[in-house]
Design an enzyme around this catalytic site. Structure first.
Site, PDB file in Angstrom:
ATOM      1  CE  LYS A 100       0.087  -1.557   0.854  1.00 23.69           C
ATOM      2  NZ  LYS A 100       0.277  -2.973   0.566  1.00 23.69           N
ATOM      3  NE  ARG A 135       5.255  -6.353  -4.477  1.00 28.25           N
ATOM      4  CZ  ARG A 135       4.121  -6.364  -5.174  1.00 28.25           C
ATOM      5  NH1 ARG A 135       3.998  -7.145  -6.232  1.00 28.25           N
ATOM      6  NH2 ARG A 135       3.125  -5.603  -4.822  1.00 28.25           N
ATOM      7  NE  ARG A 158      -1.431  -5.139  -8.187  1.00 27.39           N
ATOM      8  CZ  ARG A 158      -0.936  -4.636  -7.058  1.00 27.39           C
ATOM      9  NH1 ARG A 158      -1.711  -3.965  -6.237  1.00 27.39           N
ATOM     10  NH2 ARG A 158       0.324  -4.843  -6.741  1.00 27.39           N
ATOM     11  NE  ARG A 193       5.719  -1.684   1.207  1.00 26.18           N
ATOM     12  CZ  ARG A 193       4.825  -1.255   0.316  1.00 26.18           C
ATOM     13  NH1 ARG A 193       4.458  -0.008   0.282  1.00 26.18           N
ATOM     14  NH2 ARG A 193       4.309  -2.095  -0.554  1.00 26.18           N
ATOM     15  NE  ARG A 247       2.647  -2.811  -8.867  1.00 28.73           N
ATOM     16  CZ  ARG A 247       2.475  -2.491  -7.586  1.00 28.73           C
ATOM     17  NH1 ARG A 247       1.406  -1.821  -7.211  1.00 28.73           N
ATOM     18  NH2 ARG A 247       3.349  -2.849  -6.667  1.00 28.73           N
TER      19      ARG A 247
HETATM   20  P1  AMP Z   1       3.209  -0.720  -3.603  1.00 31.15           P
HETATM   21  O1  AMP Z   1       2.680   0.003  -4.790  1.00 31.15           O
HETATM   22  O2  AMP Z   1       2.778  -0.088  -2.310  1.00 31.15           O
HETATM   23  O3  AMP Z   1       2.934  -2.202  -3.656  1.00 31.15           O
HETATM   24  O4  AMP Z   1       4.813  -0.576  -3.639  1.00 31.15           O
HETATM   25  C1  AMP Z   1       5.559  -1.120  -4.707  1.00 31.15           C
HETATM   26  C2  AMP Z   1       7.024  -1.176  -4.336  1.00 31.15           C
HETATM   27  O5  AMP Z   1       7.506   0.143  -4.055  1.00 31.15           O
HETATM   28  C3  AMP Z   1       7.349  -1.981  -3.085  1.00 31.15           C
HETATM   29  O6  AMP Z   1       7.477  -3.370  -3.350  1.00 31.15           O
HETATM   30  C4  AMP Z   1       8.681  -1.351  -2.685  1.00 31.15           C
HETATM   31  O7  AMP Z   1       9.736  -1.809  -3.512  1.00 31.15           O
HETATM   32  C5  AMP Z   1       8.460   0.110  -3.012  1.00 31.15           C
HETATM   33  N1  AMP Z   1       7.887   0.846  -1.855  1.00 31.15           N
HETATM   34  C6  AMP Z   1       6.665   1.428  -1.763  1.00 31.15           C
HETATM   35  N2  AMP Z   1       6.502   2.010  -0.569  1.00 31.15           N
HETATM   36  C7  AMP Z   1       7.647   1.793   0.118  1.00 31.15           C
HETATM   37  C8  AMP Z   1       8.101   2.127   1.429  1.00 31.15           C
HETATM   38  N3  AMP Z   1       7.312   2.817   2.283  1.00 31.15           N
HETATM   39  N4  AMP Z   1       9.333   1.736   1.796  1.00 31.15           N
HETATM   40  C9  AMP Z   1      10.139   1.068   0.955  1.00 31.15           C
HETATM   41  N5  AMP Z   1       9.776   0.701  -0.280  1.00 31.15           N
HETATM   42  C10 AMP Z   1       8.539   1.050  -0.709  1.00 31.15           C
END
Ligand code: AMP
Length: 213
Positions: A13, A170, A126, A87, A159
């Site tokens: 994404k 996740r 990653r 999400r 990360r």
């Molecule tokens: P990402 O970078 O999109 O993989 O997001 C990393 C982490 O941020 C996720 O595992 C969640 O803990 C948090 N996160 C990101 N976007 C959301 C969202 N829309 N709702 C809730 N938690 C989020």
């Protein structure tokens, strides 16, 4: 056209929505990046979000929705590509209400489909630049110099939430809360499914071919 890009963790994404936003001249809004910026700056929001992110859990809707509402105030009329938000179904509803209030419309919700087996290999390999956020992969896209970003010379790291135990959490959060969005956007007539299983270039070609004008 305003676009939402969603999919399981490791679907690509971040990379794909940044490319797409640049190509279309849209604003790229990534909820994950916004949380990580807040963590880096040690804001109260960042400290609260970190507790959930470190465990692979979703940050509660109330906090996440408020952050996105604030970000939308700075849109300045630009169309957007939303990456990682919504999400959950309540977030999708909040987004719809926000857009209604602003007189905006969502044009397309693009789901990046990836077989589960590929997700773990993508996420554990990653690496991300701590300065500019550029993405690498130990096998598929290594940095030229070990640990150094090709673009900005920043430090490239794993990360904290890309470890196997956290990834499993996740994925569970994805299955429980995010997967139902597919049906939701299908019912809204906004869903487009794109194959996210190939390499980054192949996914981008498929994505471009599916973006509506
Ligand atoms: P990402 O970078 O999109 O993989 O997001 C990393 C982490 O941020 C996720 O595992 C969640 O803990 C948090 N996160 C990101 N976007 C959301 C969202 N829309 N709702 C809730 N938690 C989020």
């Amino acid at each position: 056209m305003n676009i939402v890009l969603f999919g399981p963790p490791g679907a690509g994404k971040g990379t794909q929505s940044a490319l797409l936003a640049e190509r279309l001249g849209h604003k790229h809004i990534s909820s994950g990046d916004l949380f990580r910026e807040n963590i880096k700056d040690q804001t109260p929001l960042g400290l609260e979000a970190k507790e959930y992110m470190d465990k692979g859990q979703l940050v509660p809707d109330e906090i996440t929705i408020k952050m996105i509402q604030e970000t939308f105030k700075e849109l300045g009329g630009r169309p957007f590509v939303l990456d990682g938000f919504p999400r959950t179904l309540p977030q999708a509803k909040a987004l719809q209400e926000l857009l209604d209030r602003m007189g905006l419309k969502l044009g397309q919700a693009i789901f990046l489909e990836v077989p589960k087996a590929r997700i773990m290999e993508r996420l554990t390999g990653r690496r991300v630049c701590s300065e500019c956020g550029a993405n690498y992969h130990v096998q598929a896209k290594p940095t030229q110099k070990p640990g150094i970003c090709d673009i900005c010379g920043g430090k490239v790291e794993q990360r904290e939430d890309d470890t196997e135990a956290v990834i499993a959490q996740r994925l569970q959060a994805y299955d429980e809360s995010t997967a139902p969005l597919k049906e939701h956007y299908q019912n809204e007539g906004l869903l487009t499914v794109v194959d996210g299983g190939g390499d980054a270039e192949a996914i981008y070609r498929a994505l471009e071919a599916h973006v509506k004008d």
